[in-house]
Design an enzyme around this catalytic site. Structure first.
Site, PDB file in Angstrom:
ATOM      1  N   ALA A   1      56.847  18.572   3.538  1.00 28.56           N
ATOM      2  CA  ALA A   1      56.663  20.024   3.431  1.00 28.56           C
ATOM      3  C   ALA A   1      55.201  20.374   3.139  1.00 28.56           C
ATOM      4  O   ALA A   1      54.510  19.609   2.462  1.00 28.56           O
ATOM      5  CB  ALA A   1      57.566  20.580   2.337  1.00 28.56           C
ATOM      6  N   PRO A   2      54.714  21.487   3.693  1.00 24.60           N
ATOM      7  CA  PRO A   2      55.431  22.510   4.459  1.00 24.60           C
ATOM      8  C   PRO A   2      55.553  22.233   5.958  1.00 24.60           C
ATOM      9  O   PRO A   2      56.085  23.051   6.689  1.00 24.60           O
ATOM     10  CB  PRO A   2      54.583  23.757   4.217  1.00 24.60           C
ATOM     11  CG  PRO A   2      53.193  23.230   4.088  1.00 24.60           C
ATOM     12  CD  PRO A   2      53.336  21.916   3.356  1.00 24.60           C
ATOM     13  N   GLY A   3      55.028  21.097   6.420  1.00 26.13           N
ATOM     14  CA  GLY A   3      55.274  20.709   7.801  1.00 26.13           C
ATOM     15  C   GLY A   3      54.086  20.730   8.737  1.00 26.13           C
ATOM     16  O   GLY A   3      54.235  20.465   9.933  1.00 26.13           O
ATOM     17  N   GLY A   4      52.902  21.024   8.227  1.00 25.41           N
ATOM     18  CA  GLY A   4      51.727  21.060   9.097  1.00 25.41           C
ATOM     19  C   GLY A   4      51.464  19.730   9.781  1.00 25.41           C
ATOM     20  O   GLY A   4      51.304  19.657  11.004  1.00 25.41           O
ATOM     21  N   LYS A   5      51.431  18.671   8.996  1.00 26.97           N
ATOM     22  CA  LYS A   5      51.162  17.347   9.565  1.00 26.97           C
ATOM     23  C   LYS A   5      52.386  16.807  10.306  1.00 26.97           C
ATOM     24  O   LYS A   5      52.249  16.101  11.308  1.00 26.97           O
ATOM     25  CB  LYS A   5      50.713  16.387   8.463  1.00 26.97           C
ATOM     26  CG  LYS A   5      49.405  16.803   7.792  1.00 26.97           C
ATOM     27  CD  LYS A   5      49.033  15.854   6.673  1.00 26.97           C
ATOM     28  CE  LYS A   5      47.800  16.346   5.924  1.00 26.97           C
ATOM     29  NZ  LYS A   5      48.067  17.613   5.175  1.00 26.97           N
TER      30      LYS A   5
ATOM     31  N   ASP B   1      51.009  11.527   2.963  1.00 23.18           N
ATOM     32  CA  ASP B   1      50.096  12.561   2.477  1.00 23.18           C
ATOM     33  C   ASP B   1      50.559  12.856   1.057  1.00 23.18           C
ATOM     34  O   ASP B   1      51.404  13.713   0.824  1.00 23.18           O
ATOM     35  CB  ASP B   1      50.168  13.798   3.373  1.00 23.18           C
ATOM     36  CG  ASP B   1      49.106  14.825   3.030  1.00 23.18           C
ATOM     37  OD1 ASP B   1      47.922  14.456   2.951  1.00 23.18           O
ATOM     38  OD2 ASP B   1      49.463  15.996   2.816  1.00 23.18           O
TER      39      ASP B   1
ATOM     40  N   CYS C   1      44.529  15.705  -0.459  1.00 26.28           N
ATOM     41  CA  CYS C   1      43.550  16.797  -0.490  1.00 26.28           C
ATOM     42  C   CYS C   1      42.852  16.774  -1.851  1.00 26.28           C
ATOM     43  O   CYS C   1      42.659  17.806  -2.491  1.00 26.28           O
ATOM     44  CB  CYS C   1      44.218  18.143  -0.224  1.00 26.28           C
ATOM     45  SG  CYS C   1      45.609  18.518  -1.314  1.00 26.28           S
TER      46      CYS C   1
END
Length: 334
Positions: free
Chosen positions: A146-150, A212, A265
């Site tokens: 989540a939130p699903g970008g990658k 991540d 990050c």
């Protein structure tokens, strides 16, 4: 678990920080916790103030074109009609900086956004999926999806072929994950609501894994100023322990000769090089050099502690050097 506890004990000195007078003065001036500044002085030396200054300026907005639904050229033209002017990022196949935009609609309220033609994503955040480079034949695990970008970016690179298992333990965050998967038209993803470490008990073995990792978000200060004071040194240590457990789990779930991308990050060596050093020392994993993207080499010595020289193969990005959020990426082979 015993090896993790022994490793934590060996490197606990990382979390013993005594801020100097200089660090305390800079902390007052820039609004950071003083232990953070002491670490920056170690990391950045003479360019510490450049980094601190850069944290006070917002980053340019950026998007990833979703080629599952539209060509990038067509997206650029469609958004231009609405007053959005995009600049292609040379080192990102689908990445664009938003140079200017109209008062209305906002970037997250256009018809194109709602149709899933693009995803609002930081430039550095797009790198991990490209580094993992999944193919249509891969069986991929996204350990913190989540939130699903990658996750949706992986699906895009796989052209909706192969299979992705997207793990997320938070029911609330799964809603955002499901929404983005559906909006962007990613159809090769199976969501599993669980703690990723539970997968150790399964028979799954993956050809590629994206971890991540949950982190302090110390690289996102230009986006969120509250992160200057949000994470205590104890919090940082707790993230470190969580990350060690996750990378150990990832190793157990990875096929022989499989590849793992570890990213955060965060610019904290405690959450990055110290974790990868564990993967090298205790798991026998090998970092593979990342050369296609801008960035600095990984850190091999910090707070008086020497790490493996192989950490030079990792990649670091900073706002004052690369104009991106602070980010760390490492490609590992089992």
């Amino acid at each position: 678990m015993d090896s993790i506890m022994a490793y934590i004990k060996k490197y606990d000195k990382l979390f013993e920080v005594s801020p100097s007078r200089k660090a305390r003065d800079l902390a007052i001036k820039y609004g950071f916790l003083d232990y953070m500044i002491e670490r920056y002085l170690d990391m950045f030396k003479d360019s510490t103030k450049d980094f601190l200054d850069s944290c006070g300026y917002p980053l340019k907005k950026s998007i990833r074109c979703n080629t599952l639904k539209i060509s990038c050229d067509k997206l650029v033209n469609e958004l231009k009609k609405k007053g959005f002017y995009l600049k292609k990022v040379d080192w990102l196949p689908h990445g664009y900086e938003v140079l200017s935009y109209p008062k209305s609609p906002s970037l997250g309220a256009t018809i194109e956004y709602l149709k899933g033609y693009y995803y609002i994503q930081g430039l550095a955040s797009m790198i991990p999926a490209y580094v993992l480079n999944p193919s249509s034949s891969d069986f991929v695990l996204d350990m913190a999806a989540a939130p699903g970008g990658k996750t949706t970016q992986l699906s895009q690179l796989m052209e909706n072929k192969g299979k992705i298992i997207a793990v997320e333990k938070s029911r609330k965050r799964i809603r955002a994950l499901e929404s983005n998967i559906n909006r962007l038209g990613a159809t090769n993803i199976l969501i599993v609501r669980t703690d990723a470490t539970v997968l150790k008990k399964s028979n799954f073995r993956f050809t590629k894994i994206l971890l991540d990792a949950p982190c302090s978000g110390e690289g996102l200060i230009p986006i969120d100023q509250s992160r200057k004071t949000r994470t205590s040194i104890l919090d940082l240590r707790n993230f470190f322990i969580t990350q060690l457990n996750l990378i150990s789990t990832a190793f157990s779930l990875l096929d022989d000769n499989g590849r793992l991308v570890y990213s955060t990050c965060s610019i904290a060596p405690e959450e990055n090089e110290a974790v990868i050093n564990f993967a090298i020392e205790n798991l026998g994993m090998k970092p593979i050099k990342i050369s296609e993207f801008p960035g600095c080499k990984g850190i091999t010595e910090f707070h008086g502690i020497k790490f493996s020289e192989e950490l030079k193969n990792c990649l670091r990005l900073y706002p004052h050097k690369h104009g991106t959020e602070g980010f760390f990426i490492c490609l590992l082979q089992k």
